[in-house]
Design an enzyme around this catalytic site. Structure first.
Site, short mmCIF file in Angstrom:
data_model
loop_
_atom_site.label_atom_id
_atom_site.label_comp_id
_atom_site.label_asym_id
_atom_site.label_seq_id
_atom_site.Cartn_x
_atom_site.Cartn_y
_atom_site.Cartn_z
N ARG A 119 -16.01 30.29 -28.13
CA ARG A 119 -17.08 29.32 -27.83
C ARG A 119 -17.39 29.46 -26.34
O ARG A 119 -16.53 29.26 -25.49
CB ARG A 119 -16.64 27.89 -28.15
N HIS A 146 -25.24 29.06 -33.31
CA HIS A 146 -24.05 28.39 -33.86
C HIS A 146 -23.94 28.76 -35.35
O HIS A 146 -24.08 27.92 -36.25
CB HIS A 146 -24.17 26.87 -33.68
N GLN A 149 -21.46 27.02 -37.95
CA GLN A 149 -21.93 25.70 -38.37
C GLN A 149 -22.98 25.83 -39.48
O GLN A 149 -22.94 25.12 -40.49
CB GLN A 149 -22.53 24.95 -37.18
N ASP A 242 -30.29 17.51 -34.07
CA ASP A 242 -29.12 17.81 -33.22
C ASP A 242 -29.31 17.02 -31.92
O ASP A 242 -30.40 16.49 -31.66
CB ASP A 242 -29.05 19.33 -32.96
N CYS A 282 -24.83 18.43 -37.18
CA CYS A 282 -23.57 19.16 -36.98
C CYS A 282 -22.48 18.30 -36.35
O CYS A 282 -21.31 18.62 -36.47
CB CYS A 282 -23.82 20.41 -36.14
N ARG A 310 -17.09 23.04 -42.79
CA ARG A 310 -16.76 24.01 -41.72
C ARG A 310 -15.49 24.75 -42.12
O ARG A 310 -15.39 25.97 -41.98
CB ARG A 310 -16.53 23.28 -40.38
N1 NVA Z 1 -26.34 21.81 -29.70
C1 NVA Z 1 -25.04 21.23 -29.54
C2 NVA Z 1 -24.18 21.54 -30.71
C3 NVA Z 1 -22.79 20.95 -30.64
C4 NVA Z 1 -21.90 21.34 -31.79
C5 NVA Z 1 -24.40 21.74 -28.27
O1 NVA Z 1 -24.51 22.95 -27.99
O2 NVA Z 1 -23.82 20.95 -27.53
N1 CP Z 2 -20.30 20.82 -34.82
C1 CP Z 2 -19.41 21.32 -33.96
O1 CP Z 2 -19.40 22.51 -33.65
O2 CP Z 2 -18.53 20.40 -33.49
P1 CP Z 2 -17.47 20.62 -32.31
O3 CP Z 2 -18.25 20.73 -31.02
O4 CP Z 2 -16.62 19.38 -32.37
O5 CP Z 2 -16.69 21.86 -32.57
#
Ligand code: NVA
Ligand code: CP
Length: 324
Positions: A119, A146, A149, A242, A282, A310
């Site tokens: 990540r 992502h 997800q 989101d 998500c 997930r």
């Molecule tokens: N768009 C959000 C998704 C979190 C799982 C982010 O990148 O923070």
């Molecule tokens: N939806 C998602 O990726 O959640 P986290 O940021 O908690 O991993």
């Protein structure tokens, strides 16, 4: 296009077209259908308490440069349930955080582990890892994608609606983020129509949109981007939003909240979706911003099934990439 239920997954003969999992756009339709069918099978095994140690002795390293609840726990539990092991690495605690290059980190970790989930921020970073790694790289979220997800989202939609092809999915809000991009790529691969409601300046990346339009032509689906939430959500089977400020965008929160306020998912707006629409997010969510509490905590919401999925979708992915 084959229905996902037609896949005979017990034969374990299918080979994914990619050795890494960086975006949904780079997979084939068959890859996605195979992974979804595998996820359904593995979910059944887990619910029935049937052991499924496909990754005995395998180790996944999980490298996080951003926070996570779902991604971290679901990948770690997934590896355990498959008979393997996962190692959590925070970039603050390893030399990457002190300037060691992604290429050297990839080369070194490849000597120890069987797969690496990452990540990170710019998508380019994960591409660099993939270029130098000799083991599969799995995208656990970048600024622009992502895919893990959205694999879980497709599984959730399939379970609740009994199909994917021909459904209409509407995404509202920041359409230039990781979720919007992966939803666009995933939807067109499986033949779902996708409409996107966003303000000017928050449109999806032009090249992702362009490629998705080519894919949509091939699968007989459509992509529509517009600035009118009512028009875009009209007749939707699936409604998705989101957060308005993703991780790394915290400094822009005030201006983003102002620009995106008309795109909030609320009861009034959802009257224009199909009466039996499902709502996905998500998570984590900011109730009262991108969605009101009555929607996310109401009868149309499937967000906790989505979060659970997930685990199942990623186990299918791990088995396909790390299995023999
Ligand atoms: N768009 C959000 C998704 C979190 C799982 C982010 O990148 O923070
Ligand atoms: N939806 C998602 O990726 O959640 P986290 O940021 O908690 O991993």
């Amino acid at each position: 296009m084959q229905s996902i239920l037609k896949w005979e997954t017990n034969k374990d003969t299918y080979q994914l077209s990619q050795s890494h999992f960086l975006t949904l756009g780079s997979l084939t339709q068959n890859d996605i259908h195979y992974l979804l069918a595998e996820a359904i099978k593995l979910k059944k095994y887990q619910k029935e308490g049937k052991a499924h140690p496909y990754l005995q002795g395998k180790v996944l390293a999980m490298l996080f440069e951003k926070s996570s609840t779902r991604t971290r726990v679901s990948f770690e539990v997934g590896m355990l349930q498959l008979g393997g092991h996962a190692i959590f690495l925070s970039s603050n605690d390893i030399q990457l955080g002190r300037g060691e290059s992604p290429s050297d980190t990839a080369k070194v970790l490849s000597r120890y582990v069987d797969g690496l989930m990452i990540r990170t921020f710019e998508h380019q970073i994960i591409e660099e890892f993939a270029l130098h790694s000799t083991v599969p790289i799995i995208n656990g979220l970048t600024d622009s994608h992502h895919p893990a997800q959205v694999l879980a989202d497709l599984l959730t939609i399939q379970e609740h609606k009994g199909k994917l092809k021909g459904l209409k999915l509407c995404y509202l809000g920041d359409a230039n983020n990781n979720m919007a991009h992966s939803l666009i790529e995933g939807a067109v691969k499986v033949g779902m129509d996708i409409s996107i409601a966003c303000p000017a300046g928050f449109e999806p990346d032009a090249s992702i949109l362009e490629n998705a339009k080519i894919e949509a032509n091939a699968t007989g689906s459509s992509i529509l981007v517009g600035m009118c939430p009512v028009e875009m959500i009209n007749g939707a089977d699936v409604v998705v939003t989101d957060v308005w400020a993703s991780m790394g965008q915290e400094a822009e929160t005030v201006e983003r909240l102002k620009a995106l306020a008309p795109f909030q998912v609320n009861t009034e707006l959802c009257k224009h979706a199909k009466p039996d629409f499902i709502f996905l997010h998500c998570l984590p969510v900011h109730r009262g911003e991108e969605v009101t509490a009555d929607i996310i905590d109401g009868p149309h919401s499937v967000v906790f099934d989505e979060a659970e999925n997930r685990l199942h979708a990623q186990k299918a992915l791990l088995k396909a990439l790390l299995g023999n």
